[in-house]
Design a protein around this motif. Structure first.
Motif, PDB file in Angstrom:
ATOM      1  N   SER A   1       0.824  -1.206   0.000  1.00 35.73           N
ATOM      2  CA  SER A   1       0.000   0.000   0.000  1.00 35.73           C
ATOM      3  C   SER A   1       0.860   1.259   0.000  1.00 35.73           C
ATOM      4  CB  SER A   1      -0.934   0.008   1.217  1.00 35.73           C
ATOM      5  OG  SER A   1      -1.841  -1.067   1.162  1.00 35.73           O
ATOM      6  N   ALA A   2       1.896   1.274   0.838  1.00 31.54           N
ATOM      7  CA  ALA A   2       2.789   2.432   0.898  1.00 31.54           C
ATOM      8  C   ALA A   2       3.528   2.616  -0.420  1.00 31.54           C
ATOM      9  CB  ALA A   2       3.778   2.261   2.045  1.00 31.54           C
ATOM     10  N   ARG A   3       3.921   1.529  -1.022  1.00 30.18           N
ATOM     11  CA  ARG A   3       4.707   1.597  -2.268  1.00 30.18           C
ATOM     12  C   ARG A   3       3.889   2.121  -3.452  1.00 30.18           C
ATOM     13  NH1 ARG A   3       9.660  -1.697  -3.918  1.00 30.18           N
ATOM     14  NH2 ARG A   3       9.868  -1.045  -6.054  1.00 30.18           N
TER      15      ARG A   3
ATOM     16  N   GLY B   1       0.909   3.789  -3.133  1.00 26.26           N
ATOM     17  CA  GLY B   1       0.138   4.974  -2.787  1.00 26.26           C
ATOM     18  C   GLY B   1      -1.361   4.754  -2.817  1.00 26.26           C
ATOM     19  N   SER B   2      -1.779   3.537  -2.650  1.00 25.53           N
ATOM     20  CA  SER B   2      -3.190   3.162  -2.631  1.00 25.53           C
ATOM     21  C   SER B   2      -3.299   1.879  -1.813  1.00 25.53           C
ATOM     22  CB  SER B   2      -3.680   2.933  -4.066  1.00 25.53           C
ATOM     23  OG  SER B   2      -5.062   2.680  -4.087  1.00 25.53           O
ATOM     24  N   GLU B   3      -4.521   1.414  -1.592  1.00 27.95           N
ATOM     25  CA  GLU B   3      -4.664   0.188  -0.816  1.00 27.95           C
ATOM     26  C   GLU B   3      -4.200  -1.010  -1.634  1.00 27.95           C
ATOM     27  OE1 GLU B   3      -7.764  -1.736   2.304  1.00 27.95           O
ATOM     28  OE2 GLU B   3      -8.637  -0.907   0.474  1.00 27.95           O
TER      29      GLU B   3
END
Length: 78
Positions: free
Chosen positions: A32-34, A36-38
């Motif tokens: 998710s962090a990579r 930028g979304s779930e």
């Protein structure tokens, strides 16, 4: 290459429903962090076979029109 439509996906789901486990989706904080979304991971390793391959193979075999009693040989490299 044939186009796969929503009707094809629904038909496949009906064919294989009794053969496969309904596996969970697990949220991945790192993914998710990579992106930028779930980011969700589908845990197909929890299938009876330990992989997603049972879905495609079962769907193909159950979708055969002719000579269902003929032997089937399958191979996988992964």
């Amino acid at each position: 290459m044939p186009v796969v439509g929503i009707d094809d996906v629904v038909a496949a789901e009906h064919r294989i429903r009794a053969l496969v486990r309904e596996t969970p989706l697990e949220r991945s904080a790192m993914l998710s962090a990579r992106i930028g979304s779930e980011g969700l991971l589908k845990l197909e390793n929890l299938q009876h076979t330990g992989s997603f391959k049972v879905r495609g193979a079962s769907n193909k075999i159950l979708g055969l029109d002719e000579d269902r009693n003929a032997p089937v040989v399958a191979a996988s490299s992964g």
